[in-house]
Design a protein around this motif. Structure first.
Motif, PDB file in Angstrom:
ATOM      1  N   MET A  55      -7.819  -9.443  31.634  1.00 35.63           N
ATOM      2  CA  MET A  55      -9.333  -9.215  32.439  1.00 35.63           C
ATOM      3  C   MET A  55      -9.094  -8.146  33.655  1.00 35.63           C
ATOM      4  N   TYR A  56      -7.895  -8.192  34.084  1.00 31.78           N
ATOM      5  CA  TYR A  56      -7.667  -7.158  35.202  1.00 31.78           C
ATOM      6  C   TYR A  56      -7.637  -5.577  34.786  1.00 31.78           C
ATOM      7  N   VAL A 114      -3.796  -3.797  36.964  1.00 29.48           N
ATOM      8  CA  VAL A 114      -3.123  -4.938  37.753  1.00 29.48           C
ATOM      9  C   VAL A 114      -2.673  -4.685  38.949  1.00 29.48           C
ATOM     10  N   HIS A 115      -2.598  -5.989  39.828  1.00 29.99           N
ATOM     11  CA  HIS A 115      -1.903  -5.958  41.264  1.00 29.99           C
ATOM     12  C   HIS A 115      -0.701  -5.580  40.943  1.00 29.99           C
ATOM     13  N   ARG A 124     -11.380  -1.113  38.856  1.00 29.61           N
ATOM     14  CA  ARG A 124     -11.774  -2.751  38.476  1.00 29.61           C
ATOM     15  C   ARG A 124     -13.207  -2.782  39.079  1.00 29.61           C
ATOM     16  N   TYR A 125     -13.605  -3.768  38.282  1.00 30.62           N
ATOM     17  CA  TYR A 125     -15.159  -4.269  38.696  1.00 30.62           C
ATOM     18  C   TYR A 125     -15.107  -4.766  40.052  1.00 30.62           C
ATOM     19  N   SER A 163       0.339   0.392  40.896  1.00 33.03           N
ATOM     20  CA  SER A 163      -0.184  -0.194  39.833  1.00 33.03           C
ATOM     21  C   SER A 163      -0.273   0.378  38.586  1.00 33.03           C
ATOM     22  N   THR A 164      -0.540  -0.222  37.514  1.00 27.84           N
ATOM     23  CA  THR A 164      -0.646   0.533  36.195  1.00 27.84           C
ATOM     24  C   THR A 164      -1.884  -0.218  35.678  1.00 27.84           C
ATOM     25  N   HIS A 165      -1.807   0.073  34.001  1.00 23.45           N
ATOM     26  CA  HIS A 165      -2.991  -0.744  33.198  1.00 23.45           C
ATOM     27  C   HIS A 165      -2.366  -0.487  31.904  1.00 23.45           C
TER      28      HIS A 165
END
Length: 546
Positions: free
Chosen positions: A492-493, A357-358, A42-43, A485-487
């Motif tokens: 935005m996250y 993501v959180h 993440r940024y 967490s995953t994605h």
């Protein structure tokens, strides 16, 4: 006086028009370009951990180079395979064809992996699971274009713990791509796509038992109590390792090895990144990268950040320690580049393949909307609806990656119009809890979206490989375990990634202007004065280049 005014005017005009005193030099040719991808970064890890970083890793890149603070993935889904492909091809899955890590192939009627290739064999391992190549990627990478531009004299080497993280960035014409085979082997390997035998430097590295040295205790780099940028060490939102009841530091990796797929436990710890840095440094010498005036490419993906994030979550002390250790590994890597290639004679960029993501269960505990989506329950509901509505079984051939694939043979046989099935399903699915949006093949093929989630989905949608219905979940809603967490989303996250450049030909500074992941490859191509990757859709970032 008139002459002085004229000279000032001429210099100003030259600056505006891009002229320089070295008028016949139209490109910058570093000895080596290093493309670094930090998996699942993440940024805000840059800003959250900034004060804990040392001076020669992330901070050096920011201090000596250019920081693009508002860089995003401009497509969905945000997964590892598409991310690595998009960074180096300068385009999105719509064009390069890597639509996910795995996807349903409607022609062969099976699930395929983004880097699998049954026509090749593993080199360095007897495993049938390591038959890999970039053949599913449809377009060239910037490294491919450098190979073509230099008449194949410029080398390309790809390195990552994950096979796809090594293979896709290096492109089709790479001299080599190497990834880590864990399990009971603990070796760096390749495939016959590249060569029939491991080079001597790889054999030497494998024989050194460097991987074995990381089967040790993983404790925090600093006092755990000082990691105030992260949540408590003990909580209910983390997965942990088999064989250790409490998910807290320290972790004895050697003791836990046998219950956690052998050497794979190194991948899933901070030490996987250290091993990757060791191997990348060995590659510089082994392949003589940057040893002459013909530009070489080294692509390095640090995969362990992703494994740790999936296991422990973005707010864990484990992820913080992993980034602090990665910072030290980057400093060590940059120092090696200074010594072996020469300070100021190489160019580096660093980015991520997606964010994360959180942990939704954590978000729920602090009253932020989040949730978990049951794919199996959803699939049952959809199939039952279709059977009841159209009186035919099996019209849905596959459901995966939040997409539905139709069986066109059955549609034709039963005289059911594709449009009717699309519209009926879109309406039905949109009524489901936790579903936010639904898009049909007709919408994505016939319309053109320029903003919002629809635009991201369209750029990630490949006509030949993608499904007939695309489903979008509510924010922070995932199909995953209650820990870690995953994605994958277009939120935005998942889309906001770091983008740092430094080295030869790079300006110093920063910007908050929105930039895209697909801008990286065209920018590096412009720096080198070579042709852009053949499917590139991104833009050159002129403010990054001197």
């Amino acid at each position: 006086m008139i002459k002085k005014i004229f000279l000032i005017f001429w210099c100003a005009m030259g600056s505006i028009m891009g002229y320089s005193q070295d008028a016949d030099k139209i490109n910058t040719s570093p000895k080596l370009v290093v493309g670094i991808v930090v998996d699942q970064m993440r940024y805000d890890y840059l800003t959250r951990f900034y004060n804990r970083f040392e001076n020669d890793g992330f901070k050096r890149m920011i201090r000596e180079g250019y920081n693009c603070k508002n860089t995003h993935f401009d497509y969905v889904p945000t997964y590892t395979g598409p991310g690595h492909a998009s960074i180096f091809t300068g385009t999105t899955p719509q064009n390069h064809g890597i639509i996910s890590n795995n996807w349903y192939d409607k022609f062969s009627k099976e699930s395929v992996y983004c880097a699998s290739d049954s026509s090749v064999k593993a080199v360095g391992s007897d495993s049938e699971l390591e038959r890999m190549s970039p053949h599913r990627m449809k377009t060239t990478t910037v490294a491919d274009q450098n190979r073509l531009h230099t008449q194949l004299r410029g080398k390309t080497i790809g390195i990552a713990i994950k096979d796809r993280g090594a293979i896709l960035p290096a492109g089709h014409s790479a001299n080599g791509a190497y990834w880590f085979r864990g399990k009971d082997e603990g070796k760096w390997i390749t495939s016959t796509y590249y060569r029939n035998e491991l080079p001597n430097w790889v054999k030497k590295f494998n024989d050194s038992d460097q991987a074995e040295s990381y089967l040790k205790v993983w404790g925090t780099l600093h006092d755990t109590k000082t990691y105030v940028e992260s949540g408590p060490d003990q909580n209910v939102f983390e997965g942990g390792y088999k064989g250790k009841e409490e998910v807290t530091f320290p972790y004895d990796l050697k003791k836990l090895k046998d219950q956690n797929m052998g050497y794979d436990i190194i991948k899933a710890s901070a030490y996987g990144n250290s091993l990757t840095a060791d191997f990348a440094i060995a590659a510089i010498d082994g392949e003589q990268l940057g040893a002459d005036d013909v530009t070489d490419f080294l692509t390095v993906s640090f995969s362990s950040t992703d494994y740790v994030g999936h296991n422990f979550g973005v707010n864990s002390k484990e992820i913080q320690d992993t980034y602090l250790r990665l910072d030290a590994d980057l400093a060590r890597f940059f120092n090696a580049l200074d010594a072996k290639v020469g300070k100021g004679k190489y160019t580096v960029f660093l980015t991520a393949d997606h964010g994360a993501v959180h942990v939704p269960s954590y978000l729920q505990s602090v009253k932020i909307p989040a949730g978990y989506f049951d794919r199996d329950v959803f699939a049952t509901k959809v199939n039952n609806y279709v059977k009841e509505e159209f009186k035919v079984e099996g019209l849905i051939e596959n459901i995966s990656n939040n997409q539905l694939f139709f069986d066109y043979t059955k549609l034709k046989k039963n005289n059911i119009a594709k449009k009717d099935l699309q519209e009926a399903l879109a309406h039905f699915i949109l009524q489901e809890d936790q579903v936010d949006k639904v898009f049909t093949r007709d919408q994505l093929e016939k319309g053109e979206y320029t903003r919002g989630i629809a635009s991201l989905i369209q750029k990630g949608y490949n006509q030949k490989r993608s499904g007939d219905i695309v489903v979008v979940m509510d924010p922070a809603t995932i199909s995953y375990s209650k820990t870690g967490s995953t994605h994958g989303s277009g939120l935005m996250y998942d889309t906001h990634a770091p983008l740092l450049f430094f080295g030869q030909g790079i300006e110093k500074g920063s910007t908050t202007v929105e930039t895209k992941i697909t801008d990286i490859a065209p920018t590096i191509a412009a720096l080198l004065g070579i042709a852009f990757p053949n499917g590139a859709t991104g833009d050159v970032l002129p403010f990054v280049l001197k």
